[in-house]
Design a protein around this motif. Structure first.
Motif, PDB file in Angstrom:
ATOM      1  N   GLY A 111       0.825  -1.202   0.000  1.00 17.64           N
ATOM      2  CA  GLY A 111       0.000   0.000   0.000  1.00 17.64           C
ATOM      3  C   GLY A 111       0.858   1.250   0.000  1.00 17.64           C
ATOM      4  O   GLY A 111       2.081   1.197  -0.114  1.00 17.64           O
ATOM      5  N   THR A 112       0.195   2.391   0.142  1.00 17.14           N
ATOM      6  CA  THR A 112       0.901   3.664   0.245  1.00 17.14           C
ATOM      7  C   THR A 112       0.115   4.595   1.143  1.00 17.14           C
ATOM      8  O   THR A 112      -1.094   4.444   1.302  1.00 17.14           O
ATOM      9  CB  THR A 112       1.129   4.312  -1.139  1.00 17.14           C
ATOM     10  OG1 THR A 112       2.042   5.397  -0.999  1.00 17.14           O
ATOM     11  CG2 THR A 112      -0.154   4.791  -1.767  1.00 17.14           C
ATOM     12  N   GLU A 113       0.823   5.533   1.743  1.00 23.92           N
ATOM     13  CA  GLU A 113       0.153   6.562   2.530  1.00 23.92           C
ATOM     14  C   GLU A 113      -0.156   7.739   1.606  1.00 23.92           C
ATOM     15  O   GLU A 113       0.481   7.895   0.559  1.00 23.92           O
ATOM     16  CB  GLU A 113       1.036   6.987   3.708  1.00 23.92           C
ATOM     17  CG  GLU A 113       2.379   7.554   3.290  1.00 23.92           C
ATOM     18  CD  GLU A 113       3.442   7.459   4.370  1.00 23.92           C
ATOM     19  OE1 GLU A 113       3.238   6.772   5.383  1.00 23.92           O
ATOM     20  OE2 GLU A 113       4.500   8.073   4.177  1.00 23.92           O
ATOM     21  N   ARG A 114      -1.117   8.552   1.985  1.00 26.16           N
ATOM     22  CA  ARG A 114      -1.448   9.732   1.182  1.00 26.16           C
ATOM     23  C   ARG A 114      -0.268  10.710   1.207  1.00 26.16           C
ATOM     24  O   ARG A 114       0.414  10.854   2.216  1.00 26.16           O
ATOM     25  CB  ARG A 114      -2.701  10.419   1.724  1.00 26.16           C
ATOM     26  CG  ARG A 114      -3.976   9.653   1.449  1.00 26.16           C
ATOM     27  CD  ARG A 114      -5.240  10.459   1.762  1.00 26.16           C
ATOM     28  NE  ARG A 114      -5.087  11.502   2.750  1.00 26.16           N
ATOM     29  CZ  ARG A 114      -5.325  11.370   4.059  1.00 26.16           C
ATOM     30  NH1 ARG A 114      -5.741  10.221   4.542  1.00 26.16           N
ATOM     31  NH2 ARG A 114      -5.163  12.387   4.879  1.00 26.16           N
ATOM     32  N   ALA A 115      -0.058  11.376   0.106  1.00 28.02           N
ATOM     33  CA  ALA A 115       1.015  12.366   0.013  1.00 28.02           C
ATOM     34  C   ALA A 115       0.865  13.425   1.094  1.00 28.02           C
ATOM     35  O   ALA A 115      -0.254  13.816   1.446  1.00 28.02           O
ATOM     36  CB  ALA A 115       0.990  13.026  -1.363  1.00 28.02           C
ATOM     37  N   PHE A 116       1.982  13.862   1.631  1.00 26.69           N
ATOM     38  CA  PHE A 116       2.088  14.931   2.630  1.00 26.69           C
ATOM     39  C   PHE A 116       1.473  14.575   3.983  1.00 26.69           C
ATOM     40  O   PHE A 116       1.218  15.456   4.793  1.00 26.69           O
ATOM     41  CB  PHE A 116       1.487  16.241   2.095  1.00 26.69           C
ATOM     42  CG  PHE A 116       2.129  16.702   0.821  1.00 26.69           C
ATOM     43  CD1 PHE A 116       3.388  17.303   0.829  1.00 26.69           C
ATOM     44  CD2 PHE A 116       1.501  16.503  -0.399  1.00 26.69           C
ATOM     45  CE1 PHE A 116       3.997  17.705  -0.353  1.00 26.69           C
ATOM     46  CE2 PHE A 116       2.103  16.906  -1.584  1.00 26.69           C
ATOM     47  CZ  PHE A 116       3.349  17.511  -1.555  1.00 26.69           C
ATOM     48  N   THR A 117       1.250  13.286   4.259  1.00 20.85           N
ATOM     49  CA  THR A 117       0.677  12.883   5.548  1.00 20.85           C
ATOM     50  C   THR A 117       1.651  12.086   6.412  1.00 20.85           C
ATOM     51  O   THR A 117       1.385  11.886   7.597  1.00 20.85           O
ATOM     52  CB  THR A 117      -0.600  12.037   5.362  1.00 20.85           C
ATOM     53  OG1 THR A 117      -0.255  10.807   4.702  1.00 20.85           O
ATOM     54  CG2 THR A 117      -1.657  12.780   4.562  1.00 20.85           C
ATOM     55  N   GLY A 118       2.742  11.624   5.875  1.00 20.17           N
ATOM     56  CA  GLY A 118       3.674  10.778   6.616  1.00 20.17           C
ATOM     57  C   GLY A 118       4.482  11.545   7.655  1.00 20.17           C
ATOM     58  O   GLY A 118       4.830  12.712   7.473  1.00 20.17           O
ATOM     59  N   LYS A 119       4.783  10.875   8.752  1.00 23.96           N
ATOM     60  CA  LYS A 119       5.465  11.538   9.869  1.00 23.96           C
ATOM     61  C   LYS A 119       6.900  11.946   9.561  1.00 23.96           C
ATOM     62  O   LYS A 119       7.456  12.791  10.259  1.00 23.96           O
ATOM     63  CB  LYS A 119       5.411  10.659  11.116  1.00 23.96           C
ATOM     64  CG  LYS A 119       6.117   9.326  11.003  1.00 23.96           C
ATOM     65  CD  LYS A 119       5.928   8.495  12.260  1.00 23.96           C
ATOM     66  CE  LYS A 119       6.517   7.112  12.088  1.00 23.96           C
ATOM     67  NZ  LYS A 119       6.312   6.300  13.282  1.00 23.96           N
ATOM     68  N   TYR A 120       7.528  11.389   8.542  1.00 25.35           N
ATOM     69  CA  TYR A 120       8.919  11.733   8.243  1.00 25.35           C
ATOM     70  C   TYR A 120       9.081  12.588   6.991  1.00 25.35           C
ATOM     71  O   TYR A 120      10.199  12.948   6.634  1.00 25.35           O
ATOM     72  CB  TYR A 120       9.770  10.466   8.102  1.00 25.35           C
ATOM     73  CG  TYR A 120       9.781   9.628   9.356  1.00 25.35           C
ATOM     74  CD1 TYR A 120      10.056  10.185  10.598  1.00 25.35           C
ATOM     75  CD2 TYR A 120       9.488   8.271   9.302  1.00 25.35           C
ATOM     76  CE1 TYR A 120      10.048   9.418  11.756  1.00 25.35           C
ATOM     77  CE2 TYR A 120       9.485   7.495  10.445  1.00 25.35           C
ATOM     78  CZ  TYR A 120       9.763   8.078  11.669  1.00 25.35           C
ATOM     79  OH  TYR A 120       9.761   7.312  12.806  1.00 25.35           O
ATOM     80  N   GLU A 121       7.995  12.945   6.343  1.00 27.33           N
ATOM     81  CA  GLU A 121       8.078  13.697   5.097  1.00 27.33           C
ATOM     82  C   GLU A 121       8.821  15.021   5.302  1.00 27.33           C
ATOM     83  O   GLU A 121       9.657  15.402   4.499  1.00 27.33           O
ATOM     84  CB  GLU A 121       6.668  13.936   4.541  1.00 27.33           C
ATOM     85  CG  GLU A 121       6.656  14.417   3.116  1.00 27.33           C
ATOM     86  CD  GLU A 121       6.366  15.893   2.986  1.00 27.33           C
ATOM     87  OE1 GLU A 121       6.832  16.482   2.001  1.00 27.33           O
ATOM     88  OE2 GLU A 121       5.682  16.457   3.851  1.00 27.33           O
ATOM     89  N   LYS A 122       8.568  15.710   6.387  1.00 26.30           N
ATOM     90  CA  LYS A 122       9.226  17.003   6.668  1.00 26.30           C
ATOM     91  C   LYS A 122      10.331  16.886   7.711  1.00 26.30           C
ATOM     92  O   LYS A 122      10.877  17.897   8.149  1.00 26.30           O
ATOM     93  CB  LYS A 122       8.189  18.023   7.140  1.00 26.30           C
ATOM     94  CG  LYS A 122       7.148  18.379   6.111  1.00 26.30           C
ATOM     95  CD  LYS A 122       7.724  19.242   5.038  1.00 26.30           C
ATOM     96  CE  LYS A 122       6.620  19.673   4.087  1.00 26.30           C
ATOM     97  NZ  LYS A 122       7.149  20.101   2.811  1.00 26.30           N
ATOM     98  N   ASN A 123      10.674  15.681   8.130  1.00 27.01           N
ATOM     99  CA  ASN A 123      11.697  15.498   9.162  1.00 27.01           C
ATOM    100  C   ASN A 123      13.057  15.986   8.662  1.00 27.01           C
ATOM    101  O   ASN A 123      13.538  15.535   7.626  1.00 27.01           O
ATOM    102  CB  ASN A 123      11.786  14.018   9.560  1.00 27.01           C
ATOM    103  CG  ASN A 123      12.737  13.784  10.705  1.00 27.01           C
ATOM    104  OD1 ASN A 123      12.969  14.658  11.530  1.00 27.01           O
ATOM    105  ND2 ASN A 123      13.311  12.593  10.762  1.00 27.01           N
ATOM    106  N   LYS A 124      13.662  16.894   9.414  1.00 30.52           N
ATOM    107  CA  LYS A 124      14.976  17.434   9.050  1.00 30.52           C
ATOM    108  C   LYS A 124      16.059  17.011  10.039  1.00 30.52           C
ATOM    109  O   LYS A 124      17.212  17.397   9.904  1.00 30.52           O
ATOM    110  CB  LYS A 124      14.909  18.957   9.013  1.00 30.52           C
ATOM    111  CG  LYS A 124      13.838  19.513   8.104  1.00 30.52           C
ATOM    112  CD  LYS A 124      14.407  19.881   6.788  1.00 30.52           C
ATOM    113  CE  LYS A 124      13.380  20.687   5.998  1.00 30.52           C
ATOM    114  NZ  LYS A 124      12.979  20.063   4.798  1.00 30.52           N
ATOM    115  N   ALA A 125      15.703  16.219  11.050  1.00 31.54           N
ATOM    116  CA  ALA A 125      16.664  15.796  12.072  1.00 31.54           C
ATOM    117  C   ALA A 125      17.718  14.871  11.468  1.00 31.54           C
ATOM    118  O   ALA A 125      17.464  14.155  10.505  1.00 31.54           O
ATOM    119  CB  ALA A 125      15.935  15.101  13.217  1.00 31.54           C
ATOM    120  N   GLU A 126      18.880  14.875  12.076  1.00 31.40           N
ATOM    121  CA  GLU A 126      19.973  13.995  11.661  1.00 31.40           C
ATOM    122  C   GLU A 126      19.769  12.624  12.297  1.00 31.40           C
ATOM    123  O   GLU A 126      19.389  12.531  13.468  1.00 31.40           O
ATOM    124  CB  GLU A 126      21.307  14.573  12.116  1.00 31.40           C
ATOM    125  CG  GLU A 126      21.531  15.979  11.622  1.00 31.40           C
ATOM    126  CD  GLU A 126      22.602  16.064  10.574  1.00 31.40           C
ATOM    127  OE1 GLU A 126      23.458  15.177  10.514  1.00 31.40           O
ATOM    128  OE2 GLU A 126      22.569  17.040   9.810  1.00 31.40           O
TER     129      GLU A 126
END
Length: 132
Positions: A28-43
């Motif tokens: 399957g796939t998650e909806r675009a822009f809904t995943g918890k790591y999409e905007k994650n910038k942490a190292e």
């Protein structure tokens, strides 16, 4: 080469959340822009949510604008496998974990840098481990 992780369907359902199961085991796939790591910038490091294998590193993550976490390369060449995917009326390259065969997402030839690749990965297929 080490043995691959093999579990029954029942064991996978007990181990994973319903969303993780749908993505990792049912492709399957998650909806675009809904995943918890999409905007994650942490190292840190991104591991397979199914088996814990290291898959990607934050140094290779970038904002592709696609709505999913995107990486230019896996952590090591042998941690992902690629398969031809002809579902949904298109030809794509599926990316799976080499240890547990969990579906991660797809790789496309439109990425930046030397490789020119974009590994477009579902957040639910990943677990993030921040650097200390």
């Amino acid at each position: 080469m080490t043995e691959k992780l093999v579990m029954t369907d029942e064991q996978w359902r007990e181990k994973l959340t319903p969303e993780q199961y749908h993505i990792l085991r049912e492709k399957g796939t998650e909806r675009a822009f809904t995943g918890k790591y999409e905007k994650n910038k942490a190292e840190g490091e991104y591991h397979c949510a199914g088996c814990g294998q290291l898959l990607f590193e934050s140094a290779d993550k970038y904002d592709s604008g696609s709505g999913w976490p995107s990486f230019t390369a896996p952590a090591e060449d042998d941690v992902v496998e690629q398969h031809r995917d002809v579902t949904h009326g298109m030809v794509r390259t599926e990316v799976v974990c080499s240890n547990c065969a969990g579906h991660l997402g797809h790789v496309f030839p439109d990425g930046p840098g030397e490789s020119g690749l974009r590994y477009c990965i579902n957040s639910a297929a990943l677990e993030f481990e921040p650097d200390d």
